[in-house]
Design a protein around this motif. Sequence first.
Motif, short mmCIF file in Angstrom:
data_model
loop_
_atom_site.label_atom_id
_atom_site.label_comp_id
_atom_site.label_asym_id
_atom_site.label_seq_id
_atom_site.Cartn_x
_atom_site.Cartn_y
_atom_site.Cartn_z
N LEU A 140 3.84 -26.89 -13.35
CA LEU A 140 3.14 -26.26 -14.47
C LEU A 140 3.86 -26.56 -15.78
N THR A 141 5.19 -26.52 -15.77
CA THR A 141 5.96 -26.82 -16.97
C THR A 141 5.74 -28.26 -17.41
N LEU A 143 3.19 -30.06 -16.79
CA LEU A 143 1.81 -30.18 -17.26
C LEU A 143 1.70 -29.78 -18.72
N PHE A 144 2.31 -28.64 -19.09
CA PHE A 144 2.26 -28.20 -20.48
C PHE A 144 3.03 -29.15 -21.39
N LEU A 147 0.85 -32.13 -22.49
CA LEU A 147 -0.33 -31.91 -23.32
C LEU A 147 -0.02 -32.22 -24.78
N GLN A 149 0.18 -31.27 -28.30
CA GLN A 149 0.21 -29.90 -28.81
C GLN A 149 -0.67 -29.71 -30.04
N GLY A 184 2.92 -20.11 -26.95
CA GLY A 184 2.45 -20.61 -25.67
C GLY A 184 2.72 -22.08 -25.45
N PHE A 185 3.01 -22.82 -26.52
CA PHE A 185 3.33 -24.24 -26.38
C PHE A 185 4.80 -24.54 -26.68
N TRP A 187 7.40 -22.64 -24.76
CA TRP A 187 8.22 -22.00 -23.73
C TRP A 187 8.80 -23.00 -22.74
N MET A 188 8.29 -24.21 -22.68
CA MET A 188 8.69 -25.16 -21.63
C MET A 188 10.16 -25.55 -21.72
#
Length: 314
Positions: A140-141, A143-144, A147, A149, A184-185, A187-188
């Motif tokens: 999940l990390t 994946l983000f 993306l 941003q 939300g973009f 935190w990774m």
Amino acid sequence: MAGSIPASATADGVAVPAAARPRRISPGLEAWRRFRRHRLAVASSFVLGAMVLAVLFGPLVWTVPINEIDFSARLQGPSWAHPLGTDDLGQDLLARMLYGGRISLAVGVAAMLVAVIVGTVIGAVAGISRGSVDAALMWLTDLFLSLPQLPLLLLIIYLFRDTLRELVGPEMGVFILIVVVIGGFRWMPVARLVRAQFFSLREKEFVEAARALGASTPRLVVRHILPNALGPVIVAATIDVAAAIIAESTLSFLGLGFPPDIPTWGRILFDAKDTLDFAPHWALFPGAAIFLAVLTINFIGDGLRDALDPRRVL
């Protein structure tokens, strides 16, 4: 004997005066001592503190309304009446800068808290788990992280801005949306950092001792591992504040941030983009404020990195 120095016996039976024993220094005092040696970080702390005090208490001193229009004073440079000049409507830039600074800094801090909380929870769960849970959270990390941003930020704000405005008002709705989207973009990196710290700490002797004494997994995380992993997280948090301020300024500059009647530093820059040739002061001051805030926060983060790293010798 009265007036004598108390002594303590050593392993060799030799009395050592208590005053000669090394004085214990708490970790907080040791970190402060290390931080003080970073002169740029200390100077940046004073500059950032002055900026925060100015945006918090400046409007109490400079009481000019932010939306007071005076066409006779439009696009004037700095003067005694308007220390930072005026915009195309004759509005005082100092008053708008002080008001907008609250919003820009609040967005940075709030988005940082969202990113740190989400990243710490995900990183801690992945770091203490093994097998499929860790693999799924890291997938999940990744994946983000893959993306794009800025396009996604623009798309999400465009889709949900009007809905939130109707629910909680124009200013609070845009504020909540920007904070959640930016946080939300961001935190990774925090999640990866916390996970790496957990991998390093969960095999340490003090953790094994606590586990042998019957400590549960939540207690190991909350009482033993997480407090020792917070140093790098604090450093990452300072960097996230600067990144969130830049992201908010970018969105406002693109016209997708706060509405025109709510002057953030990025919004003031957006409004000034067409007058750079004959009214450069309109863009110079908000640009300088963003630059100074981000620069000082980065220097403070650099000082905290040195202060909280026990392997670094100062």
